[in-house]
Scaffold this motif. Sequence first.
Motif, PDB file in Angstrom:
ATOM      1  N   LEU A  32     -93.926 -13.776 105.035  1.00 25.44           N
ATOM      2  CA  LEU A  32     -93.355 -12.625 104.355  1.00 25.44           C
ATOM      3  C   LEU A  32     -93.278 -12.776 102.846  1.00 25.44           C
ATOM      4  CD1 LEU A  32     -90.472 -11.446 106.711  1.00 25.44           C
ATOM      5  CD2 LEU A  32     -92.558 -10.206 106.112  1.00 25.44           C
ATOM      6  N   SER A  33     -93.515 -13.972 102.327  1.00 22.03           N
ATOM      7  CA  SER A  33     -93.465 -14.143 100.875  1.00 22.03           C
ATOM      8  C   SER A  33     -94.594 -13.386 100.184  1.00 22.03           C
ATOM      9  CB  SER A  33     -93.533 -15.630 100.508  1.00 22.03           C
ATOM     10  OG  SER A  33     -94.802 -16.186 100.838  1.00 22.03           O
ATOM     11  N   GLN A  34     -95.544 -12.897 100.946  1.00 27.38           N
ATOM     12  CA  GLN A  34     -96.633 -12.097 100.391  1.00 27.38           C
ATOM     13  C   GLN A  34     -96.297 -10.606 100.348  1.00 27.38           C
ATOM     14  OE1 GLN A  34    -100.414 -13.020 102.343  1.00 27.38           O
ATOM     15  NE2 GLN A  34     -99.585 -14.997 102.992  1.00 27.38           N
ATOM     16  N   TYR A  35     -95.068 -10.241 100.716  1.00 26.02           N
ATOM     17  CA  TYR A  35     -94.679  -8.837 100.834  1.00 26.02           C
ATOM     18  C   TYR A  35     -93.389  -8.572 100.063  1.00 26.02           C
ATOM     19  CZ  TYR A  35     -98.018  -8.908 104.711  1.00 26.02           C
ATOM     20  OH  TYR A  35     -99.158  -9.051 105.472  1.00 26.02           O
ATOM     21  N   SER A  71     -89.024 -13.193 101.930  1.00 27.50           N
ATOM     22  CA  SER A  71     -89.273 -14.588 102.288  1.00 27.50           C
ATOM     23  C   SER A  71     -89.060 -14.739 103.782  1.00 27.50           C
ATOM     24  CB  SER A  71     -88.343 -15.533 101.512  1.00 27.50           C
ATOM     25  OG  SER A  71     -86.985 -15.245 101.802  1.00 27.50           O
ATOM     26  N   GLY A  72     -89.616 -15.802 104.333  1.00 28.92           N
ATOM     27  CA  GLY A  72     -89.492 -16.029 105.767  1.00 28.92           C
ATOM     28  C   GLY A  72     -90.814 -15.837 106.475  1.00 28.92           C
ATOM     29  N   THR A  73     -90.813 -16.031 107.780  1.00 29.48           N
ATOM     30  CA  THR A  73     -92.012 -15.924 108.602  1.00 29.48           C
ATOM     31  C   THR A  73     -91.698 -15.111 109.854  1.00 29.48           C
ATOM     32  OG1 THR A  73     -92.800 -18.085 107.840  1.00 29.48           O
ATOM     33  CG2 THR A  73     -93.786 -17.215 109.858  1.00 29.48           C
ATOM     34  N   ILE A  74     -92.641 -14.257 110.243  1.00 27.45           N
ATOM     35  CA  ILE A  74     -92.498 -13.516 111.497  1.00 27.45           C
ATOM     36  C   ILE A  74     -93.482 -14.096 112.506  1.00 27.45           C
ATOM     37  CG2 ILE A  74     -92.309 -11.254 112.572  1.00 27.45           C
ATOM     38  CD1 ILE A  74     -92.394  -9.955 109.902  1.00 27.45           C
ATOM     39  N   ALA A  75     -92.972 -14.539 113.635  1.00 30.68           N
ATOM     40  CA  ALA A  75     -93.824 -15.066 114.698  1.00 30.68           C
ATOM     41  C   ALA A  75     -94.639 -13.932 115.325  1.00 30.68           C
ATOM     42  CB  ALA A  75     -92.961 -15.746 115.759  1.00 30.68           C
ATOM     43  N   PHE A 110     -88.514  -9.666 112.231  1.00 34.06           N
ATOM     44  CA  PHE A 110     -87.689 -10.304 111.209  1.00 34.06           C
ATOM     45  C   PHE A 110     -86.693  -9.254 110.746  1.00 34.06           C
ATOM     46  CE2 PHE A 110     -86.481 -11.572 106.959  1.00 34.06           C
ATOM     47  CZ  PHE A 110     -86.432 -12.968 106.997  1.00 34.06           C
ATOM     48  N   VAL A 111     -85.409  -9.576 110.816  1.00 31.67           N
ATOM     49  CA  VAL A 111     -84.359  -8.638 110.416  1.00 31.67           C
ATOM     50  C   VAL A 111     -83.887  -8.999 109.014  1.00 31.67           C
ATOM     51  CG1 VAL A 111     -82.099  -7.669 110.947  1.00 31.67           C
ATOM     52  CG2 VAL A 111     -83.652  -8.303 112.804  1.00 31.67           C
ATOM     53  N   ALA A 112     -84.201  -8.129 108.047  1.00 35.78           N
ATOM     54  CA  ALA A 112     -83.830  -8.325 106.644  1.00 35.78           C
ATOM     55  C   ALA A 112     -82.609  -7.465 106.343  1.00 35.78           C
ATOM     56  CB  ALA A 112     -84.989  -7.947 105.730  1.00 35.78           C
ATOM     57  N   VAL A 113     -81.548  -8.090 105.793  1.00 31.95           N
ATOM     58  CA  VAL A 113     -80.254  -7.429 105.624  1.00 31.95           C
ATOM     59  C   VAL A 113     -79.814  -7.518 104.166  1.00 31.95           C
ATOM     60  CG1 VAL A 113     -77.847  -7.372 106.419  1.00 31.95           C
ATOM     61  CG2 VAL A 113     -79.659  -8.096 107.993  1.00 31.95           C
ATOM     62  N   LEU A 114     -79.123  -6.490 103.700  1.00 36.05           N
ATOM     63  CA  LEU A 114     -78.516  -6.532 102.371  1.00 36.05           C
ATOM     64  C   LEU A 114     -77.553  -7.715 102.293  1.00 36.05           C
ATOM     65  CD1 LEU A 114     -77.894  -5.337  99.574  1.00 36.05           C
ATOM     66  CD2 LEU A 114     -76.214  -3.848 100.677  1.00 36.05           C
ATOM     67  N   ASP A 115     -77.674  -8.514 101.240  1.00 38.24           N
ATOM     68  CA  ASP A 115     -76.907  -9.757 101.118  1.00 38.24           C
ATOM     69  C   ASP A 115     -75.518  -9.493 100.535  1.00 38.24           C
ATOM     70  OD1 ASP A 115     -76.065 -12.337 101.044  1.00 38.24           O
ATOM     71  OD2 ASP A 115     -77.682 -13.093  99.778  1.00 38.24           O
ATOM     72  N   ARG A 141     -77.156 -10.758 113.209  1.00 40.74           N
ATOM     73  CA  ARG A 141     -78.505 -10.372 113.612  1.00 40.74           C
ATOM     74  C   ARG A 141     -79.526 -10.544 112.490  1.00 40.74           C
ATOM     75  NH1 ARG A 141     -78.451  -8.255 118.552  1.00 40.74           N
ATOM     76  NH2 ARG A 141     -76.453  -7.566 119.394  1.00 40.74           N
ATOM     77  N   GLY A 142     -79.061 -10.947 111.307  1.00 40.36           N
ATOM     78  CA  GLY A 142     -79.953 -11.092 110.170  1.00 40.36           C
ATOM     79  C   GLY A 142     -80.762 -12.374 110.200  1.00 40.36           C
ATOM     80  N   ASP A 143     -82.042 -12.279 109.856  1.00 41.05           N
ATOM     81  CA  ASP A 143     -82.897 -13.455 109.685  1.00 41.05           C
ATOM     82  C   ASP A 143     -83.026 -13.833 108.219  1.00 41.05           C
ATOM     83  OD1 ASP A 143     -83.705 -13.782 112.466  1.00 41.05           O
ATOM     84  OD2 ASP A 143     -84.845 -11.939 112.205  1.00 41.05           O
TER      85      ASP A 143
END
Length: 348
Positions: free
Chosen positions: A50-53, A74-78, A83-88, A108-110
């Motif tokens: 996901l670092s490419q997005y 950032s991160g990887t999706i299998a 991949f659950v991206a959440v407001l920090d 539930r956030g990745d």
Amino acid sequence: MKKTLLFLGMLSSVAYAQDCSKIFISEYVEGWSNNKALEIYNPTSSPVDLSQYFVARYSNGSSSATNANAVQLSGTIAPHDVFVAVLDKRDPNGTGQEAPIWDSLQVRGDGFFSPVYNTSNAFYWNGNDAVLLAKGTLTSTPTASITTATGFAIIDVFGKIGENPANATGSTANNDGAWSTTFPYSTGQGVLVTMDHSMIRKASVKKGVTANPSFFNPLGEWDTIPAVTYVYDQNGNPISGANGPILFGNWFSLGKHDCDCNPLSVGENKMDEVAVYPNPTTDGIVYVKNTQEVKEITVLNALGQNVNRFANNASPVMSVRLGNDKGVYLIRITQNNGTVLTKRVVLK
């Protein structure tokens, strides 16, 4: 959080995706307060870096976005996973615009993104903001257009860029509108579903939207559920606390996506796959087809509680009743050989 921002640059590069060949947004969460999330699904047989997005937000009908409105992921999706991206916003002591996300969403956030609004407001969308998932590496200049990102390509678009949908009174003055269920979907007619709701991509969708749509019909590719639900007692009555009825974040659907891109199990014939319909349903009744090998069916609500159980009496089609509350249900189908299938359905 409805701020008017300066956007520079124009969206100009479009990528064209083949079915099941690129990642796309599988769920959009616009919950109360800071409860914002995107679930991103990988339909391919290879992991995706996901670092490419990056994700970008088009605020209040803007037709352009800068790096300040975007955030590199950032991160990887299998393969065939999400991949659950959440407001920090994880500080439990936060108040006002820094209010923490609810625990039921945080677990539930990745990955967590855009903690500081003035650095990146990408994840601070409201129901009237378009959201972009793009491929590319953002530059370091905050005011630069996102289209200057190295390798920029549109992967998916939620909403319509350049359109500020109205609220229920037909007004866009307060930027508190959302796309709705009635054509042309932006005038406040019908039910506003991109605000205080989660939008779940239909299983039949196999790729993202790679060009800005003429109209954004939120129910064209998406099912919708309210952002929150009440907590009920065993008699079906809402449970109240010191501040009124107790609410539960309705994010039970995050973390897994049903998609026709998913591979079939060994020995499974797609034509003979158990089917559940209609989905969504409006009367609480769904039918399960091709149940010759089904032993029993269990219905669970958004809290994971058992709602109903049905034994199969050698019927090829079974009628299944959901619960009384609108939202997401899981239908757990146990076959005679012990295999368990899980289907997600929505009661509107």
